[in-house]
Design a protein around this motif. Structure first.
Motif, mmCIF file in Angstrom:
data_model
loop_
_atom_site.group_PDB
_atom_site.id
_atom_site.type_symbol
_atom_site.label_atom_id
_atom_site.label_comp_id
_atom_site.label_asym_id
_atom_site.label_seq_id
_atom_site.Cartn_x
_atom_site.Cartn_y
_atom_site.Cartn_z
ATOM 1 N N SER A 1 0.817 -1.055 0.127
ATOM 2 C CA SER A 1 -0.182 -0.093 -0.113
ATOM 3 C C SER A 1 0.961 1.375 -0.252
ATOM 4 N N ALA A 2 1.823 1.240 0.772
ATOM 5 C CA ALA A 2 2.903 2.429 0.882
ATOM 6 C C ALA A 2 3.761 2.707 -0.291
ATOM 7 N N LYS B 1 2.563 2.768 -3.406
ATOM 8 C CA LYS B 1 1.697 3.680 -4.073
ATOM 9 C C LYS B 1 1.997 5.042 -4.076
ATOM 10 N N ASN C 1 0.762 7.644 -3.317
ATOM 11 C CA ASN C 1 -0.521 8.247 -2.798
ATOM 12 C C ASN C 1 0.015 9.273 -1.360
ATOM 13 N N LEU D 1 -0.638 8.162 2.175
ATOM 14 C CA LEU D 1 -0.627 6.590 2.560
ATOM 15 C C LEU D 1 0.862 6.301 2.699
HETATM 16 NA NA NA Z 1 2.747 6.066 -0.761
#
Ligand code: NA
Ligand code: DGP
Ligand code: NA
Length: 216
Positions: free
Chosen positions: A110-111, A113, A115, A118
């Motif tokens: 997830s990290a 990505k 984003n 996040l």
């Molecule tokens: Na990220």
């Protein structure tokens, strides 16, 4: 006298690594080897795509549906939480549980990505409180070796950009969780890797067994 003998608990053994590191084959070999040696063993893999939450995750990974990055992250975590009590109970009842991917993949994928809200720190939080592994075997392969093992599949995350960010973040996270981690060179033959994994797992289990109550 028998009643005073506590049940020996099983070990919680996690196997982690990048896509194509050989996790699933190594988990199966480890399960078979431990069974042969007379241990009670259960093999679980995350994501568990069979539960209602797992079906949402499966659809997302096959690019059949879209999810907000945070939302899918929490679903992956919820997928582990829905099995947390089962894992806890199984280990307490003396069965060693082998888990293919866990919170480490959870936080790192997830990290990885792009984003900005996040971070690895944000992503780790929903994992806090899950059963803590006795050992996390991290199957390490170089980008060159990964490339040799053939092309990616069609699922989300199976591309160079994502995998190289994942590799980097695994390094950061595993360093933070160092006490629980054992890095395995997975660039060797299947048998060589398996031999080391079985060896480490057996030592881990025997250490658990060695810790007993003081006797009268
Ligand atoms: Na990220
Ligand atoms: P696998 O079935 O082991 O190939 O895993 C499917 C993909 O999902 C793989 O690219 C890794 C990724 N993955 C596994 N667990 C998680 C998680 O908790 N969160 C996220 N974002 N991705 C995960
Ligand atoms: Na995969």
């Amino acid at each position: 006298l028998l009643e005073s003998q506590p049940m020996r608990r099983g070990a919680l053994i996690i196997v982690e690594g990048l896509d194509r590191a050989g996790k699933s084959s190594q988990c199966e070999l480890l399960r078979d080897q431990l069974l042969t040696k007379g241990h009670a063993v259960e093999y679980i893999r995350f994501p568990d795509r069979t539960t209602p939450i797992g079906k949402l995750i499966d659809s997302y990974l096959r690019n059949a549906s879209h999810q907000d990055d945070h939302s899918i992250h929490l679903l992956f975590s919820a997928n582990r939480w829905e099995l947390a009590k089962h894992i806890q109970d199984t280990v307490a009842n003396g069965t060693t549980v082998i888990v293919d991917r866990y919170s480490y993949s959870g936080a790192v994928y997830s990290a990885a990505k792009a984003n900005p809200t996040l971070s690895l720190e944000w992503a780790w939080q929903p994992e806090v409180g899950l059963p803590r592994p006795d050992i996390c075997l991290f199957l390490s392969i170089s980008p060159e070796e990964a490339a040799k093992r053939g092309g990616f599949g069609a699922e989300r995350y199976e591309n160079e950009t994502m995998q190289s960010r994942v590799r980097q973040l695994f390094g950061t996270l595993l360093d933070r969780q160092r006490d629980d981690v054992c890095v395995i060179d997975a660039g060797r033959t299947v048998d060589e890797v398996s031999e080391e994994i079985v060896d480490v797992a057996v030592k881990c289990i025997s250490r658990l067994d060695a810790i007993g109550p003081l006797r009268a």
